[in-house]
Design a protein around this motif. Structure first.
Motif, short mmCIF file in Angstrom:
data_model
loop_
_atom_site.label_atom_id
_atom_site.label_comp_id
_atom_site.label_asym_id
_atom_site.label_seq_id
_atom_site.Cartn_x
_atom_site.Cartn_y
_atom_site.Cartn_z
N ASP A 1 48.74 -18.83 -64.86
CA ASP A 1 50.06 -18.76 -65.46
C ASP A 1 49.97 -18.54 -66.96
OD1 ASP A 1 52.86 -18.83 -65.43
OD2 ASP A 1 52.93 -20.99 -65.70
N GLN A 2 49.11 -19.30 -67.63
CA GLN A 2 48.98 -19.18 -69.08
C GLN A 2 48.43 -17.82 -69.51
OE1 GLN A 2 46.53 -22.59 -69.91
NE2 GLN A 2 48.19 -24.05 -69.46
N ARG A 3 47.67 -17.18 -68.64
CA ARG A 3 47.11 -15.86 -68.94
C ARG A 3 48.00 -14.72 -68.45
NH1 ARG A 3 41.47 -15.96 -70.05
NH2 ARG A 3 40.69 -18.11 -70.16
N SER A 4 49.21 -15.06 -68.00
CA SER A 4 50.16 -14.07 -67.48
C SER A 4 49.59 -13.32 -66.29
CB SER A 4 50.58 -13.09 -68.59
OG SER A 4 51.20 -13.77 -69.65
N GLU B 1 40.90 -11.20 -63.10
CA GLU B 1 41.27 -10.82 -64.46
C GLU B 1 40.56 -9.54 -64.88
OE1 GLU B 1 42.07 -13.24 -68.58
OE2 GLU B 1 40.23 -13.71 -67.49
N GLU C 1 51.86 -13.86 -61.98
CA GLU C 1 52.87 -12.98 -61.40
C GLU C 1 52.25 -11.78 -60.67
OE1 GLU C 1 53.79 -10.41 -65.47
OE2 GLU C 1 55.24 -11.89 -64.74
#
Length: 458
Positions: free
Chosen positions: A351-354, A308, A357
């Protein structure tokens, strides 16, 4: 088609390598560009999408070799001596079953996929490490890298995504297969050394040492190092000292960076998030099974924090899946419940933090386990077929690639190699798998000798 390098072109190839951007830096030409190293790194970080890739990879390294039967390829209809103690559970995707001790992973099956037909031919732990991290066979001593790890390749080809953070990190420390070999010290992984499994605050020792030095002393040490490096460059004939100099300067930048400190500050996470991954505050060094099983949950969370923040490739040591003796007890009471919680938390968190992908997550070990249960209620080393979990990036979830036979002994269809997984990692990051490097004897070695990305998951 692979390039073939006749012996006569080796010297010309060396010249070419010497004058690419990284080769130019290693040759000591940095001063001619008019840019300091931090400026050059900053230029890389802001060069735009055409010059860099912002995708990342987390490798969850299940060292020891997780059993395919007790994870992602159960055989509930096989005879008991092959089936083992566990059953199978339906997942959120019709037709896909996994071991019944991973219900949380089953509930989010649409977010991740399984490869069930992986195989190679070496049953040694360190040899398997080398194959899966490098794509090349091991050397005489399998604990030593003859070829660079995928993380070192990423470091060499892509460099820093942000100059405040290393491109390649090991949590907590290197294992066989993860070193930089002939790419040199500048492309070794940054090791946290500190372990999130330990009691108390998670603190990197190097950060603590820097905090004990005031700004003036820190600056003086950097200037002293620069002066010494300038003196010794005149004596350097191999380029190795120059690479060490760059590595040291980058390390100083990392250790003095607020962004790096925040990325590694695991205690800044909310307690609820840590508990979702499986925070276990008690650490017992006298019980390695419990220690190992409890460690990887917080290591995974740290891996998420690092990608991140801008680390390109993080390898998380999730050992020790070497279940020779009382393997079913170890899996039932230790590894599987904690893996189920931590892995599902990581995938959902990304997933929740985008981030899912852009972040490819590969969970695998150096081989699988024997299809027949041994006399000690465990399974032994077995590279002839094994499984892996893969999620994120451009890959679709809720799929199964390949299959094993009815006893989990050999690939039944669509066999895959570790090199195919490495090709998938490299494609996601934008790595040139055809690029050649000179090894220590001056021979050109291709990045990945063979392998194709997993088109079934595209």
């Amino acid at each position: 088609m692979r390039r073939i390098w006749p012996q006569g072109v080796c010297s010309e190839f060396q010249k070419t390598l010497r004058f690419n951007r990284r080769g130019f830096l290693k040759a000591g030409g940095l001063g001619l560009t008019g840019l300091s190293l931090p400026e050059l790194l900053r230029h890389d970080a802001h060069a735009g999408p055409a010059a860099r890739k912002e995708n990342s990879v987390i490798i969850l390294w299940m060292r020891g070799g997780p059993s395919q039967h007790e994870t992602w390829d159960p055989k509930p209809n096989a005879p008991a001596e092959f089936r083992g103690d566990f059953g199978a559970i339906r997942t959120s995707v019709p037709g896909i079953e996994i071991v019944d001790l991973m219900p949380r992973c089953a509930q989010i099956m649409e977010k991740w996929s399984i490869i069930r037909s992986l195989h190679h031919t070496n049953a040694g732990h360190s040899a398997g490490d080398q194959i899966l991290f490098t794509g090349h066979p091991p050397g005489t001593d399998p604990t030593i890298n003859v070829h660079p790890s995928c993380g070192s390749i990423v470091s060499e080809q892509l460099g820093y995504l942000t100059p405040e953070l290393p491109p390649y990190v090991m949590i907590p420390r290197q294992v066989p297969g993860t070193d930089s070999a002939y790419l040199g010290v500048a492309h070794k992984p940054f090791e946290t050394l500190a372990d999130p499994a330990n009691d108390g605050p998670f603190t990197l020792q190097n950060f603590s040492l820097v905090e004990g030095i005031n700004d003036n002393r820190f600056a003086r040490r950097k200037d002293l190092l620069k002066g010494f490096d300038h003196f010794r460059k005149d004596l350097d004939r191999s380029g190795q000292l120059t690479a060490i100099s760059q590595f040291q300067q980058q390390a100083f930048g990392i250790l003095s960076s607020d962004k790096a400190r925040k990325a590694f500050d695991l205690d800044a996470e909310r307690e609820s998030t840590r508990e979702r991954y499986g925070f276990i505050p008690r650490y017992d060094p006298m019980d390695p099974t419990r220690c190992s099983a409890s460690a990887f949950s917080q290591r995974m969370l740290l891996g998420r924090r690092l990608v991140e923040a801008g680390v390109r490739l993080v390898t998380v040591d999730c050992r020790w899946w070497d279940t020779h003796v009382k393997g079913f007890d170890s899996m039932r009471n230790g590894f599987l419940p904690r893996w189920d919680q931590a892995y599902s938390a990581l995938i959902e968190d990304l997933d929740q933090r985008s981030l899912l992908e852009t972040t490819l997550v590969v969970a695998w070990g150096e081989f699988g386990r024997t299809p027949r249960v041994n006399k000690n209620a465990g399974r032994d080393h077995y590279p002839n077929v094994f499984s892996a979990a893969i999620a994120g990036g451009p890959l679709k979830g809720g799929r199964v690639v390949g299959s094993s036979d009815s006893k989990g002994a050999f690939p039944k269809d669509n066999p895959k190699t570790p090199q195919d997984v490495l090709a998938t990692i490299y494609q996601h990051l934008g790595i040139d798998t055809e690029k050649h490097y000179l090894d220590h004897s001056g021979r050109p070695i291709i990045t990945l000798p063979f392998g194709e990305p997993l088109h079934e998951l595209a």
